[in-house]
Design a protein around this motif. Structure first.
Motif, PDB file in Angstrom:
ATOM      1  N   SER A 114      53.468 -38.991  44.325  1.00 39.00           N
ATOM      2  CA  SER A 114      52.834 -37.828  43.695  1.00 39.00           C
ATOM      3  C   SER A 114      51.398 -38.104  43.256  1.00 39.00           C
ATOM      4  CB  SER A 114      53.660 -37.374  42.485  1.00 39.00           C
ATOM      5  OG  SER A 114      53.617 -38.344  41.443  1.00 39.00           O
ATOM      6  N   VAL A 115      50.966 -39.365  43.332  1.00 38.45           N
ATOM      7  CA  VAL A 115      49.624 -39.745  42.880  1.00 38.45           C
ATOM      8  C   VAL A 115      48.885 -40.369  44.051  1.00 38.45           C
ATOM      9  CG1 VAL A 115      48.287 -41.055  41.198  1.00 38.45           C
ATOM     10  CG2 VAL A 115      50.558 -40.186  40.573  1.00 38.45           C
ATOM     11  N   ARG A 273      52.581 -37.209  34.963  1.00 39.74           N
ATOM     12  CA  ARG A 273      51.748 -36.017  34.920  1.00 39.74           C
ATOM     13  C   ARG A 273      52.593 -34.757  35.138  1.00 39.74           C
ATOM     14  NH1 ARG A 273      46.297 -35.569  35.709  1.00 39.74           N
ATOM     15  NH2 ARG A 273      46.164 -37.640  36.687  1.00 39.74           N
ATOM     16  N   VAL A 274      52.307 -33.697  34.364  1.00 42.78           N
ATOM     17  CA  VAL A 274      52.982 -32.411  34.543  1.00 42.78           C
ATOM     18  C   VAL A 274      52.347 -31.705  35.734  1.00 42.78           C
ATOM     19  CG1 VAL A 274      53.520 -30.175  33.498  1.00 42.78           C
ATOM     20  CG2 VAL A 274      53.485 -32.238  32.078  1.00 42.78           C
ATOM     21  N   PRO A 275      53.102 -31.427  36.762  1.00 44.15           N
ATOM     22  CA  PRO A 275      52.526 -30.808  37.960  1.00 44.15           C
ATOM     23  C   PRO A 275      51.842 -29.475  37.658  1.00 44.15           C
ATOM     24  CG  PRO A 275      54.779 -31.555  38.374  1.00 44.15           C
ATOM     25  CD  PRO A 275      54.551 -31.661  36.898  1.00 44.15           C
ATOM     26  N   VAL A 282      54.072 -35.874  30.454  1.00 42.54           N
ATOM     27  CA  VAL A 282      55.326 -36.109  29.748  1.00 42.54           C
ATOM     28  C   VAL A 282      55.505 -37.616  29.654  1.00 42.54           C
ATOM     29  CG1 VAL A 282      57.842 -36.017  29.972  1.00 42.54           C
ATOM     30  CG2 VAL A 282      56.488 -33.948  30.303  1.00 42.54           C
ATOM     31  N   PHE A 283      55.871 -38.092  28.489  1.00 41.90           N
ATOM     32  CA  PHE A 283      56.018 -39.526  28.286  1.00 41.90           C
ATOM     33  C   PHE A 283      57.410 -39.862  27.797  1.00 41.90           C
ATOM     34  CE2 PHE A 283      53.702 -37.894  24.468  1.00 41.90           C
ATOM     35  CZ  PHE A 283      54.760 -37.906  23.591  1.00 41.90           C
ATOM     36  N   ALA A 325      61.356 -37.026  37.462  1.00 44.67           N
ATOM     37  CA  ALA A 325      60.639 -37.152  38.723  1.00 44.67           C
ATOM     38  C   ALA A 325      60.164 -38.575  38.970  1.00 44.67           C
ATOM     39  CB  ALA A 325      59.447 -36.196  38.740  1.00 44.67           C
ATOM     40  N   ALA A 326      60.011 -39.368  37.921  1.00 44.77           N
ATOM     41  CA  ALA A 326      59.536 -40.737  38.075  1.00 44.77           C
ATOM     42  C   ALA A 326      60.644 -41.765  37.903  1.00 44.77           C
ATOM     43  CB  ALA A 326      58.423 -41.019  37.058  1.00 44.77           C
TER      44      ALA A 326
END
Length: 508
Positions: A114-115, A273-275, A282-283, A325-326
């Motif tokens: 995603s990055v 990161r929030v898409p 979000v942590f 997501a991560a």
């Protein structure tokens, strides 16, 4: 004066105030801003009374992310001024004011599918700009190391629950974690008391006067007036109930709590990161109590402020979705063992009336109430509470501020804390006062044992809370002095102990 706050001192101080004692400053609000103002004014030699409608840290100040950060988000938004202020205040708290309650914490930004490489390069540049602020604020590289790229292996060592598939590494940076936000408020309040401030909880101010405030004793129902030369309202999102001079757009920030073992006992924050949203993340923050806090939302919270706001179903779903997501194993509502939310008292000007609350500045504002002459301080954030208080008290006196070099009760350098003769968990929460907490057990080992399986609270802490930290009810102990209330099962055990078990039985 003593730093100890308890029911006896409250009663004596309230009696003097109700009898007509005139103080230089009355502060309305016992959150971090109000406590900071009381300490700043008292340490300059002014006579001070602080009135709080409920308990210390009852409102927004106990619902934060428990972080003292350098303002990287504000730097990304182009607000260099507030980012710099955050970095300076972080350094002040870490080096001098509250080193016993702060500790460095690594942050991992996973570089996955995603990055892309351009986004990774931009993020690393931002982290290095943050390093520049850290250096300028005189925080050493030893305390907060500079940002760097790490391998996937290193990222997984710090955060074992990361999804390994597609992970090509991570960016690693450092910031500061606060042991507990409510504990910071209590420490600031007790330090103010050490300098002579009269701290009165369960005293609701319902009217501002040109010579003080009118209030109600929440324990007896008796009305009283406090005479003061100056009034400062630091009531957060409740400020509008006392003065129409400020305009607020509260926003809600929500968190979920999961048990650390569910995420492989991480040693670093995971940032995702929030898409589709610029500058929002979000942590997942590992805590010292065996929990991981997942946050943070930023949604409008119109209407009457709730004493105990709660995350919405949509916020919970968003937090779980973005964090998952991560992660290698997605999180579900069944993994959540606690939930909490706080309301940010965001000040707005005319042109900021619409739009997302995430876009509003976190700068603080000081406004004068035209009817009473009282000052209202709103906005800001936990990291910059000391500077907010300094700016407010500067409006009242030309005596120099002392709080940038004034350690809170329990404060000591890390090397000194390592030699404190008390359990590590108590040192993390009480600093140099931890041996005094242990001494309250008076040889009774059961008072130093956890109140329940996996519950990080002991009976001696309940005694300390009632004798020295102005805990007047069982919920004061469970929800703010020990923070057991963050997990409902823990809260039930601590409430039972506070209600029923000698020798710390207190009021309901």
């Amino acid at each position: 004066m003593s730093a100890s706050l308890n029911a006896e001192r409250r009663a004596a101080d309230l009696e003097r105030l109700a009898a007509g004692e005139v103080v230089d400053v009355v502060v309305v609000g016992g959150g971090i801003t109000g406590a900071g103002v009381a300490l700043d004014a008292a340490s300059r030699g002014l006579s001070v009374a602080l009135l709080e409608r409920r308990d210390l840290a009852h409102g927004t100040s106990r619902w934060s992310s428990k972080l003292v950060h350098g303002g990287l988000r504000y730097l990304a938004q182009g607000d260099v001024g507030i980012a710099w202020e955050s970095a300076v205040e972080r350094s002040t708290l870490l080096r001098r004011v509250a080193p016993h309650l702060l500790r460095p914490l690594p942050y991992v930004y996973p570089l996955d599918d995603s990055v892309d490489r351009r986004a990774a390069a931009k993020l690393l540049l931002g982290l290095r700009l943050g390093d520049g602020l850290r250096s300028g604020a005189r925080t050493s590289r030893r305390a907060l190391p500079p940002a760097r790229r790490v391998s996937a292996h290193e990222a997984l060592r710090l955060a074992p629950a990361l999804r390994a598939a597609g992970l090509r590494g991570a960016l690693l940076s450092w910031d500061c974690q606060l042991e507990d936000d409510a504990r910071l408020v209590v420490a600031v309040s007790r330090t103010a008391a050490l300098h002579g401030a009269r701290v009165i909880t369960y005293a609701e101010v319902d009217a501002l006067r040109d010579d003080g405030v009118d209030a109600i004793d929440g324990l007896t129902g008796a009305r009283f007036t406090v005479r003061a030369r100056h009034v400062i309202v630091a009531a957060g999102v409740w400020t509008s109930a006392l003065t129409g001079a400020v305009r607020l757009r509260p926003s809600r920030g929500s968190h979920l709590l999961v048990r650390a073992e569910r995420l492989g006992h991480p040693r670093a924050v995971v940032n995702v990161r929030v898409p589709g949203e610029r500058g929002r993340w979000v942590f997942a923050v590992p805590r010292s109590d065996g929990l991981v806090a997942i946050g943070l939302t930023d949604v409008p919270a119109p209407g009457e402020p709730a004493d105990e706001p709660a995350p919405s179903a949509a916020e919970e779903a968003e937090l779980l979705h973005v964090a998952s997501a991560a992660l290698d194993v997605p999180l579900t509502p069944a993994d959540v063992c606690g939930r909490y939310a706080g309301l940010r008292p965001l000040a707005v000007s005319g042109e900021e009336g619409d739009g997302a609350t995430a876009d509003l500045s976190r700068r603080h504002a000081i406004v004068e109430d035209p009817a009473s002459g009282a000052l209202a301080i709103v906005g800001g954030k936990l990291t910059t509470y000391r500077r907010m208080a300094e700016d407010a008290v500067d409006r009242l006196t030309d005596r120099p501020c002392r709080t940038a070099r004034l350690p809170l009760v329990g404060a000591a350098a890390p090397a000194s804390l390592r030699s404190v003769a008390a359990p590590e968990r108590l040192v993390r929460r009480y600093g140099t006062e931890a041996p005094a907490v242990v001494a309250l057990a008076d040889g009774r080992r059961e008072l130093l044992e956890p109140l329940g399986d996996g519950i990080p609270v002991c009976g001696a802490e309940l005694l300390w809370g009632t004798r020295h930290e102005l805990a007047l009810t069982a919920s004061d102990l469970a929800d703010r002095r020990t923070r057991a209330g963050l997990v409902p099962e823990w809260r039930e055990v601590v409430m039972t102990a506070a209600y029923d078990s000698a020798p710390w039985r207190i009021a309901s």
